[in-house]
Design a protein around this motif. Structure first.
Motif, short mmCIF file in Angstrom:
data_model
loop_
_atom_site.label_atom_id
_atom_site.label_comp_id
_atom_site.label_asym_id
_atom_site.label_seq_id
_atom_site.Cartn_x
_atom_site.Cartn_y
_atom_site.Cartn_z
N ILE A 30 0.85 -1.20 0.00
CA ILE A 30 0.00 0.00 0.00
C ILE A 30 0.88 1.25 0.00
O ILE A 30 0.66 2.19 -0.78
CB ILE A 30 -0.96 0.00 1.21
N VAL A 31 1.92 1.25 0.84
CA VAL A 31 2.83 2.41 0.89
C VAL A 31 3.52 2.59 -0.47
O VAL A 31 3.72 3.71 -0.94
CB VAL A 31 3.84 2.25 2.04
N ALA A 32 3.87 1.48 -1.11
CA ALA A 32 4.53 1.57 -2.42
C ALA A 32 3.62 2.25 -3.44
O ALA A 32 4.07 3.09 -4.23
CB ALA A 32 4.93 0.18 -2.91
N ILE A 33 2.34 1.91 -3.42
CA ILE A 33 1.41 2.57 -4.36
C ILE A 33 1.31 4.06 -4.02
O ILE A 33 1.35 4.92 -4.92
CB ILE A 33 0.01 1.92 -4.31
N LEU A 34 1.19 4.38 -2.74
CA LEU A 34 1.07 5.80 -2.35
C LEU A 34 2.31 6.59 -2.72
O LEU A 34 2.23 7.72 -3.21
CB LEU A 34 0.79 5.91 -0.85
N ASP A 35 3.48 5.98 -2.52
CA ASP A 35 4.73 6.68 -2.88
C ASP A 35 4.81 6.89 -4.39
O ASP A 35 5.23 7.95 -4.87
CB ASP A 35 5.95 5.88 -2.41
N THR A 36 4.40 5.86 -5.14
CA THR A 36 4.42 5.97 -6.61
C THR A 36 3.44 7.06 -7.05
O THR A 36 3.73 7.87 -7.93
CB THR A 36 4.07 4.62 -7.25
N ALA A 37 2.26 7.09 -6.42
CA ALA A 37 1.26 8.11 -6.76
C ALA A 37 1.78 9.51 -6.43
O ALA A 37 1.57 10.45 -7.21
CB ALA A 37 -0.04 7.84 -6.00
N ASP A 38 2.48 9.66 -5.32
CA ASP A 38 3.07 10.97 -4.98
C ASP A 38 3.99 11.43 -6.10
O ASP A 38 3.98 12.60 -6.49
CB ASP A 38 3.87 10.88 -3.68
N SER A 39 4.78 10.50 -6.62
CA SER A 39 5.69 10.87 -7.70
C SER A 39 4.93 11.24 -8.96
O SER A 39 5.26 12.22 -9.64
CB SER A 39 6.64 9.70 -8.01
N PHE A 40 3.89 10.47 -9.27
CA PHE A 40 3.13 10.75 -10.50
C PHE A 40 2.33 12.05 -10.38
O PHE A 40 2.01 12.66 -11.41
CB PHE A 40 2.20 9.59 -10.83
N SER A 41 1.98 12.47 -9.18
CA SER A 41 1.16 13.69 -9.07
C SER A 41 1.91 14.91 -9.58
O SER A 41 1.32 15.92 -9.97
CB SER A 41 0.64 13.90 -7.64
N GLU A 42 3.23 14.81 -9.64
CA GLU A 42 4.04 15.92 -10.18
C GLU A 42 3.73 16.17 -11.65
O GLU A 42 3.82 17.31 -12.14
CB GLU A 42 5.53 15.59 -9.96
N ILE A 43 3.32 15.10 -12.36
CA ILE A 43 3.04 15.25 -13.80
C ILE A 43 1.88 16.23 -14.03
O ILE A 43 1.86 16.98 -15.01
CB ILE A 43 2.75 13.87 -14.43
N SER A 44 0.93 16.25 -13.09
CA SER A 44 -0.23 17.14 -13.23
C SER A 44 0.16 18.61 -13.15
O SER A 44 -0.62 19.49 -13.54
CB SER A 44 -1.27 16.84 -12.15
N ARG A 45 1.35 18.89 -12.63
CA ARG A 45 1.79 20.29 -12.53
C ARG A 45 2.63 20.71 -13.73
O ARG A 45 3.04 21.86 -13.84
CB ARG A 45 2.57 20.49 -11.22
N ARG A 46 2.91 19.74 -14.61
CA ARG A 46 3.72 20.07 -15.79
C ARG A 46 2.87 20.77 -16.85
O ARG A 46 1.66 20.60 -16.89
CB ARG A 46 4.31 18.79 -16.40
#
Ligand code: CP
Length: 328
Positions: A30-46
């Motif tokens: 679960i933490v791995a998915i959340l950490d991966t999602a945190d990283s991907f959320s940066e794409i929305s700011r591009r």
């Protein structure tokens, strides 16, 4: 234009082909998915909100129940990862001519589907498909059983807003009996160390749920002063929950979140609702739109969670830089 630096994805040892529920997952997964999602959320700011991580993959949305958030969020998440996406609409499909659920899925797989995102009113339907097709299956809500990506986006929102999940007290309020969101939240929150209180009318919150490690309570006003987070669940009228209390007015009187109840809780109360929300029933408009509400943050985080899940189950995790913008 200068781009922000790309965070690297957390090194995860992800081996699962499907995401069927949070009950199956370890805390580390679960933490791995959340950490991966945190990283991907940066794409929305591009400026250019797209990466090539799933180029060449085909993602099918198979929705046998209505949806606004989940369906569009998965569709957009797949597009942001450069996958090809296709929506399947049950009501205009050959199911009406007698084709079975499994035959339908096998035909979709024959068109090259790598991932099937499945919402179905029958608990266990995605699990059944996972035994009959080679594609990865993601459960987008199966009856009153689980809604794992909703649970994950709720966890992500709590973690972002509160900095942690362990040690928090989280109340799930309302129709627990019929709620797949409640079940996924219970599994996720308890695995990550939160205390979970289930609060609603006795007809919708069976005492037996204490067996999942939760506190069961029937008086919301007494529970609120202890809560860091309140997640307000919709009454599932489509699953006959409306027969479980005398009237909507009475339900709202005892369990609706209003400004008076927000003031009973801690000043930094975080208010979540999975949506769709029924304004004036489970919560008042002033609370839904007020400073404690993170309802639209949940929707934004859902996109990042679904990108993470699509990416992880697709098995491209060893790609050198999934956040890279370069398309070769
Ligand atoms: N929260 C949620 O699952 O919403 P939809 O039914 O609109 O997908």
């Amino acid at each position: 234009m200068k781009l922000p630096p790309s965070p690297t994805l957390t090194a995860v040892r992800w081996t699962r082909k499907h995401l069927l529920g949070l009950e199956d997952l370890s805390k580390e997964e679960i933490v791995a998915i959340l950490d991966t999602a945190d990283s991907f959320s940066e794409i929305s700011r591009r400026d250019r909100k797209k990466v090539p991580a799933l180029t060449g993959k085909i993602v099918f949305n198979l929705f046998f129940e209505n949806s606004t958030r989940t369906r569009t969020s998965f569709s957009l998440a797949a597009k942001r990862l450069s996958a090809d996406t296709q929506d399947f609409t049950a009501s205009v499909s050959s199911l009406s001519k007698g084709e079975t659920f499994i035959d339908t899925a096998k035909n979709i797989e024959a068109m090259g589907a790598d991932v099937m995102v499945v919402r179905h009113p029958t608990p266990g339907a995605p699990h059944l498909l996972s035994r009959h097709v080679e594609a990865s299956i993601i459960n987008a809500g199966d009856g009153s059983h689980e809604h794992p990506t909703q649970g994950l986006l709720d966890l992500m929102t709590i973690r972002k807003k509160k900095g942690t999940i362990a040690g928090l007290t989280v109340a799930l309020v309302g129709d627990i009996s019929h709620s797949r969101v409640a079940r996924s939240n219970i599994w996720g929150l308890t695995k990550l160390g939160a205390k979970v209180i289930l609060c609603g009318p006795p007809t919708l919150v069976p005492r037996s749920l204490e067996g999942l490690g939760c506190e069961v309570a029937y008086h919301l006003d007494e529970v609120l002063p202890r809560c860091d987070v309140v997640n307000v669940l919709r009454i599932q009228f489509e699953r006959a929950a409306g027969g479980s209390f005398p009237s909507i007015a009475e339900y709202s009187h005892f369990y609706g979140m209003n400004q008076r109840r927000v003031e009973l809780a801690r000043p930094d109360l975080l208010l979540l609702a999975p949506g769709p929300i029924n304004r004036g029933v489970e919560l008042t408009p002033e609370v839904a739109d007020g400073p404690n509400s993170a309802i639209l943050d949940q929707v934004a985080n859902g996109l990042a969670v679904r990108m993470a899940v699509l990416y992880l189950v697709s098995g491209r995790k060893d790609a050198p830089s999934p956040l890279s913008e370069s398309f070769s």
